[in-house]
Design an enzyme around this catalytic site. Structure first.
Site, PDB file in Angstrom:
ATOM      1  NE  ARG A 183       7.388   3.542  -3.828  1.00 17.04           N
ATOM      2  CZ  ARG A 183       6.607   4.129  -2.900  1.00 17.04           C
ATOM      3  NH1 ARG A 183       5.651   3.440  -2.332  1.00 17.04           N
ATOM      4  NH2 ARG A 183       6.787   5.379  -2.570  1.00 17.04           N
ATOM      5  NE  ARG A 231      11.155   3.947   1.958  1.00 14.92           N
ATOM      6  CZ  ARG A 231       9.995   4.521   1.653  1.00 14.92           C
ATOM      7  NH1 ARG A 231       9.557   5.543   2.366  1.00 14.92           N
ATOM      8  NH2 ARG A 231       9.292   4.092   0.625  1.00 14.92           N
ATOM      9  CB  SER A 288       4.530   6.706   9.345  1.00 16.21           C
ATOM     10  OG  SER A 288       3.327   7.419   9.272  1.00 16.21           O
ATOM     11  NE  ARG A 312       4.003  -1.947   3.968  1.00 16.72           N
ATOM     12  CZ  ARG A 312       4.127  -0.807   4.644  1.00 16.72           C
ATOM     13  NH1 ARG A 312       4.246   0.348   3.979  1.00 16.72           N
ATOM     14  NH2 ARG A 312       4.134  -0.807   5.954  1.00 16.72           N
ATOM     15  CD  GLU A 329       6.274   7.595   5.208  1.00  9.31           C
ATOM     16  OE1 GLU A 329       5.694   8.120   4.230  1.00  9.31           O
ATOM     17  OE2 GLU A 329       5.782   6.708   5.916  1.00  9.31           O
TER      18      GLU A 329
END
Length: 427
Positions: free
Chosen positions: A277, A390, A352, A262, A349
């Site tokens: 991130r 994460r 999801s 990303r 997070e």
RNA sequence: GGAGAGAUGGCCGAGAGGUCGAAGGCGCUCCCCUGCUAAGGGAGUAAGCGGCUAAAACUGCUUCGAGGGUUCGAAUCCCUCUCUCUCCGCCA
């Protein structure tokens, strides 16, 4: 993509859903509805003209066969043809206008999605695991990782750029352990493993909704028409693109590991430290294709499945339900799972889980044939199970001890081959 | 990268400008026949969108890899693209 019936028959539901999302459109729904009607009329007109032309063609062919003169009919047909061309051009214009707008509409919310303006109004639905009291200052994962030689962000900066990382020695082993542990867990629970391509074409990106809206987030190949996947969701959901599935094969549950890429455009100030991130990260994804009446249960199922990983790792977490204003474009309902980060004492997070109802299926054209009746769009769902980087970060923080060692979670010990990690490599 | 071949309904496979949405076969569904072995006979069997319906029946348009063109008319002719296969080269 929404069902056109939403516009024609369930106008109020569509309006409400958009309002609750706080979606801001640069056009009015009523205009869109009028445009649709106009298109419909135009198409009827064209179809009638074609009917006439087809009839003439048949008459002409009969005349020609009988070696009779057909110039008059040919002339008539030619005129109709010209008329059709004119109308068709008009139709193309209106149609592309309509589609541009239509593709901008997000999925309709499920009725039980809580109302809220933004993420501050998301609703925690479950806390699991009481964060323990360390009795010392917990090091952020990037400090511990560096200190015991498991993580090297500086060199990744040299080799590639910012937001990349090397995992070294037992650090690398831990990544692999997490990947295998997660995949083994899902496989054991009936998910079919898929090992997907990391590059996909444009059609696939449209199929799952990354394009056209999120082009900025994607890495694109310069000399080939391929994009790096931002999640395994893309190749795995597109696995069945343009197909009709057998009723008996549903529900289909896939799990897939992939690296994810990303651009993280516009997040320059955010999470600059550590591996929360990154431009490239690892993730295990669950993707479900099911009958429409099953999707509510399937969402619960994959949300539980994601939690199962955290439970086995004995990491504290909470589940929150996203409110109407925070829901993703394609999703009709989403649960986020947030893992406890011991250094910052907050929740981040880590998964999801979303029900996309038939929104993606319509876009990607994935249907199934019920035992009796016409084929229908399947419902698609997906959820992270989990984001590996994460998870690793959470482990670095939650499993460190006062001597600066990292303890390996019980379920990972067979995969890592050791119970406790101190400084083992030094470059 | 070079050379060639191809893409048609759930599958195989014909079709080579005009009653072609598409022969034939397989598969599938229904019916019939027969008690004796994985048989025989018959009928049906694409999807999308629209009209009409209470719903069907019925009916119109579109669809033969994708897009464009020629033509009164294209699965069939022309152009572009994509993909698949075979051979050669290169290569983890």
């Amino acid at each position: 993509m929404l069902d056109i019936k939403c516009l024609r028959e369930d106008f109020e539901i569509l309006e409400d859903s958009l309002k609750n999302r706080g979606a801001k459109l640069n056009f009015s729904l009523q205009d869109l509805k009028d445009l649709d009607q106009k298109l419909k009329n135009l198409r009827t007109e064209i179809s009638n003209l074609r009917e006439n032309q087809n009839k003439l063609s048949k008459e002409i062919s009969v005349l020609k066969r009988d070696k009779k003169d057909a110039t008059e009919l040919v002339e008539k047909s030619r005129n109709i043809g010209d008329e059709i061309s004119r109308l068709a051009e008009n139709e193309r214009g209106l149609d592309s206008q309509f589609k541009t707008l239509w593709y901008q509409l997000p999925n309709i919310l499920l009725p039980d999605v809580p109302f809220g303006a933004d993420e501050s109004q998301n609703v925690p639905v479950n806390y699991c695991g009481e964060p323990k009291d360390f009795g010392f200052e917990v090091m952020p994962h990037w400090d511990l990782g560096k200190k015991i030689g498991l993580l090297d962000i500086e060199r990744a900066g040299k080799v590639t750029g910012s937001r990349f990382s090397f995992h070294i020695g037992l650090g690398a082993r831990l990544v692999r352990a997490l990947l295998n542990f997660m995949m083994d867990t899902h496989r054991t629970d009936g998910f079919v493993e898929l090992w997907p391509p990391y590059l996909v074409n444009e059609a696939s990106m449209y199929g799952t909704g990354q394009l056209p809206k999120f082009r900025d987030e994607l890495f694109k190949c310069a000399d080939d028409p391929y994009f790096l996947i931002p999640t395994a969701e893309v190749p795995v959901t597109n696995f069945f693109r343009d197909e009709v599935l057998m009723d008996a094969s549903l529900p289909v549950r896939f799990c897939a590991y992939s690296a994810c890429f990303r651009r993280e455009a516009g997040s320059y100030g955010k999470d600059v430290r550590g591996i929360i991130r990154q431009h490239q990260f690892d993730k295990v994804e669950m993707v479900v294709f099911c009958r429409p009446e099953e999707s509510l249960n399937e969402l619960q199922f994959i949300t539980e499945q994601a939690q199962k990983i955290l439970k086995k790792l004995k990491l504290p977490y909470r589940v929150i339900e996203l409110c109407s204003g925070d829901l993703g474009f394609s999703s009709a309902k989403t649960y986020d799972i947030e893992v406890y980060m011991a250094s910052s004492k907050n929740y981040r997070e880590i998964s999801s889980c979303s029900n996309f109802t038939d929104f993606q299926a319509r876009r990607a054209n994935i249907r199934y044939k019920p035992k009796d009746g016409k084929s229908r769009y399947v419902h698609t769902l997906n959820g992270s199970g989990l984001a590996i980087g994460r998870t690793l970060a959470a482990i670095y923080e939650y499993y460190q001890d006062d001597e600066g060692y990292l303890n390996v979670p019980d379920v990972l010990i067979p995969y890592v081959g050791t119970e406790r990690i101190g400084l083992t490599t030094c470059f």
